[in-house]
Design a protein around this motif. Structure first.
Motif, PDB file in Angstrom:
ATOM      1  N   ILE A 128     -35.638  41.476 -21.837  1.00  0.00           N
ATOM      2  CA  ILE A 128     -35.410  40.317 -20.968  1.00  0.00           C
ATOM      3  C   ILE A 128     -34.129  39.558 -21.337  1.00  0.00           C
ATOM      4  N   GLY A 129     -33.933  39.235 -22.592  1.00  0.00           N
ATOM      5  CA  GLY A 129     -32.759  38.509 -23.051  1.00  0.00           C
ATOM      6  C   GLY A 129     -32.771  38.443 -24.558  1.00  0.00           C
ATOM      7  N   GLY A 130     -31.732  37.875 -25.138  1.00  0.00           N
ATOM      8  CA  GLY A 130     -31.648  37.783 -26.587  1.00  0.00           C
ATOM      9  C   GLY A 130     -31.093  39.050 -27.203  1.00  0.00           C
ATOM     10  N   VAL A 131     -31.290  39.158 -28.517  1.00  0.00           N
ATOM     11  CA  VAL A 131     -30.708  40.265 -29.278  1.00  0.00           C
ATOM     12  C   VAL A 131     -31.722  40.785 -30.289  1.00  0.00           C
ATOM     13  N   VAL A 132     -31.762  42.094 -30.466  1.00  0.00           N
ATOM     14  CA  VAL A 132     -32.540  42.734 -31.524  1.00  0.00           C
ATOM     15  C   VAL A 132     -31.553  43.519 -32.381  1.00  0.00           C
ATOM     16  N   VAL A 133     -31.546  43.249 -33.691  1.00  0.00           N
ATOM     17  CA  VAL A 133     -30.649  43.941 -34.616  1.00  0.00           C
ATOM     18  C   VAL A 133     -31.505  44.727 -35.600  1.00  0.00           C
ATOM     19  N   GLN A 134     -31.226  46.022 -35.740  1.00  0.00           N
ATOM     20  CA  GLN A 134     -31.947  46.891 -36.670  1.00  0.00           C
ATOM     21  C   GLN A 134     -30.960  47.502 -37.636  1.00  0.00           C
ATOM     22  N   SER A 135     -31.289  47.404 -38.936  1.00  0.00           N
ATOM     23  CA  SER A 135     -30.403  47.977 -39.943  1.00  0.00           C
ATOM     24  C   SER A 135     -31.168  48.171 -41.240  1.00  0.00           C
ATOM     25  N   ALA A 136     -31.047  49.337 -41.819  1.00  0.00           N
ATOM     26  CA  ALA A 136     -31.611  49.641 -43.140  1.00  0.00           C
ATOM     27  C   ALA A 136     -33.054  49.176 -43.279  1.00  0.00           C
ATOM     28  N   GLY A 137     -33.881  49.488 -42.316  1.00  0.00           N
ATOM     29  CA  GLY A 137     -35.293  49.159 -42.395  1.00  0.00           C
ATOM     30  C   GLY A 137     -35.617  47.704 -42.088  1.00  0.00           C
ATOM     31  N   MET A 138     -34.632  46.916 -41.704  1.00  0.00           N
ATOM     32  CA  MET A 138     -34.857  45.511 -41.371  1.00  0.00           C
ATOM     33  C   MET A 138     -34.627  45.316 -39.874  1.00  0.00           C
ATOM     34  N   ILE A 139     -35.527  44.547 -39.249  1.00  0.00           N
ATOM     35  CA  ILE A 139     -35.397  44.258 -37.828  1.00  0.00           C
ATOM     36  C   ILE A 139     -35.360  42.742 -37.654  1.00  0.00           C
ATOM     37  N   LEU A 140     -34.309  42.260 -37.001  1.00  0.00           N
ATOM     38  CA  LEU A 140     -34.208  40.856 -36.625  1.00  0.00           C
ATOM     39  C   LEU A 140     -34.390  40.805 -35.113  1.00  0.00           C
ATOM     40  N   ASP A 141     -35.545  40.316 -34.683  1.00  0.00           N
ATOM     41  CA  ASP A 141     -35.887  40.342 -33.261  1.00  0.00           C
ATOM     42  C   ASP A 141     -35.787  38.937 -32.675  1.00  0.00           C
ATOM     43  N   GLY A 142     -34.725  38.705 -31.936  1.00  0.00           N
ATOM     44  CA  GLY A 142     -34.531  37.439 -31.247  1.00  0.00           C
ATOM     45  C   GLY A 142     -34.632  37.623 -29.746  1.00  0.00           C
ATOM     46  N   SER A 143     -35.433  38.592 -29.319  1.00  0.00           N
ATOM     47  CA  SER A 143     -35.552  38.878 -27.891  1.00  0.00           C
ATOM     48  C   SER A 143     -36.516  37.907 -27.216  1.00  0.00           C
ATOM     49  N   LEU A 144     -36.271  37.660 -25.946  1.00  0.00           N
ATOM     50  CA  LEU A 144     -37.168  36.807 -25.177  1.00  0.00           C
ATOM     51  C   LEU A 144     -38.533  37.454 -25.018  1.00  0.00           C
ATOM     52  N   LYS A 145     -38.560  38.757 -24.919  1.00  0.00           N
ATOM     53  CA  LYS A 145     -39.828  39.472 -24.772  1.00  0.00           C
ATOM     54  C   LYS A 145     -40.742  39.171 -25.955  1.00  0.00           C
ATOM     55  N   THR A 146     -40.210  39.216 -27.167  1.00  0.00           N
ATOM     56  CA  THR A 146     -41.004  38.939 -28.360  1.00  0.00           C
ATOM     57  C   THR A 146     -41.434  37.472 -28.400  1.00  0.00           C
ATOM     58  N   LYS A 147     -40.537  36.575 -28.052  1.00  0.00           N
ATOM     59  CA  LYS A 147     -40.873  35.147 -28.045  1.00  0.00           C
ATOM     60  C   LYS A 147     -41.965  34.839 -27.036  1.00  0.00           C
ATOM     61  N   ILE A 148     -41.900  35.452 -25.859  1.00  0.00           N
ATOM     62  CA  ILE A 148     -42.931  35.255 -24.839  1.00  0.00           C
ATOM     63  C   ILE A 148     -44.265  35.802 -25.327  1.00  0.00           C
ATOM     64  N   ASN A 149     -44.254  36.985 -25.948  1.00  0.00           N
ATOM     65  CA  ASN A 149     -45.497  37.568 -26.463  1.00  0.00           C
ATOM     66  C   ASN A 149     -46.111  36.709 -27.558  1.00  0.00           C
ATOM     67  N   LYS A 150     -45.298  36.131 -28.435  1.00  0.00           N
ATOM     68  CA  LYS A 150     -45.805  35.242 -29.491  1.00  0.00           C
ATOM     69  C   LYS A 150     -46.431  33.998 -28.880  1.00  0.00           C
ATOM     70  N   LEU A 151     -45.775  33.426 -27.906  1.00  0.00           N
ATOM     71  CA  LEU A 151     -46.296  32.239 -27.238  1.00  0.00           C
ATOM     72  C   LEU A 151     -47.605  32.554 -26.529  1.00  0.00           C
ATOM     73  N   ARG A 152     -47.670  33.716 -25.880  1.00  0.00           N
ATOM     74  CA  ARG A 152     -48.889  34.148 -25.195  1.00  0.00           C
ATOM     75  C   ARG A 152     -50.052  34.268 -26.183  1.00  0.00           C
ATOM     76  N   ARG A 153     -49.786  34.889 -27.359  1.00  0.00           N
ATOM     77  CA  ARG A 153     -50.847  35.038 -28.371  1.00  0.00           C
ATOM     78  C   ARG A 153     -51.311  33.671 -28.873  1.00  0.00           C
ATOM     79  N   GLN A 154     -50.382  32.730 -29.053  1.00  0.00           N
ATOM     80  CA  GLN A 154     -50.747  31.390 -29.525  1.00  0.00           C
ATOM     81  C   GLN A 154     -51.598  30.660 -28.497  1.00  0.00           C
ATOM     82  N   LEU A 155     -51.276  30.796 -27.226  1.00  0.00           N
ATOM     83  CA  LEU A 155     -52.025  30.125 -26.183  1.00  0.00           C
ATOM     84  C   LEU A 155     -53.418  30.718 -26.007  1.00  0.00           C
ATOM     85  N   LEU A 156     -53.550  32.001 -26.269  1.00  0.00           N
ATOM     86  CA  LEU A 156     -54.837  32.670 -26.083  1.00  0.00           C
ATOM     87  C   LEU A 156     -55.754  32.557 -27.299  1.00  0.00           C
ATOM     88  N   SER A 157     -55.233  32.118 -28.426  1.00  0.00           N
ATOM     89  CA  SER A 157     -56.099  32.053 -29.608  1.00  0.00           C
ATOM     90  C   SER A 157     -56.670  30.671 -29.817  1.00  0.00           C
TER      91      SER A 157
END
Length: 93
Positions: A64-93
């Motif tokens: 959707i938007g944002g940036v995902v950076v992967q390097s040497a086994g490390m993932i920095l996920d700043g994507s909107l898709k991940t942020k939306i999924n985190k928010l969805r999980r928080q609202l449903l719990s």
């Protein structure tokens, strides 16, 4: 010949370590300009303490938007898709 490939790979790793070079894969929803790639590379280099970051850019509209950076086994996920999924999980719990 197999040994030659292994030797060259090891030499490249040692050279990159000596020169503080990091390889990273960047995923975005749209194609990045050269200036955007440079800014991401500089920010990531500062974060990981590298002198140089070599980016491999990939486009994935599903993030959707944002940036995902992967390097040497490390993932920095700043994507909107991940942020939306985190928010969805928080609202449903």
């Amino acid at each position: 010949m197999d040994a030659m490939v292994a030797i060259l790979d090891q030499f490249q790793r040692l050279y990159d370590d000596l020169h503080h070079t990091v390889y990273a894969q960047v995923t975005t929803a749209i194609e990045l300009s050269a200036e955007q790639k440079d800014k991401i590379a500089a920010a990531y280099a500062q974060r990981v303490g590298a002198q140089k970051v070599i980016l491999d850019s990939q486009v994935d509209p599903t993030i959707i938007g944002g940036v995902v950076v992967q390097s040497a086994g490390m993932i920095l996920d700043g994507s909107l898709k991940t942020k939306i999924n985190k928010l969805r999980r928080q609202l449903l719990s």
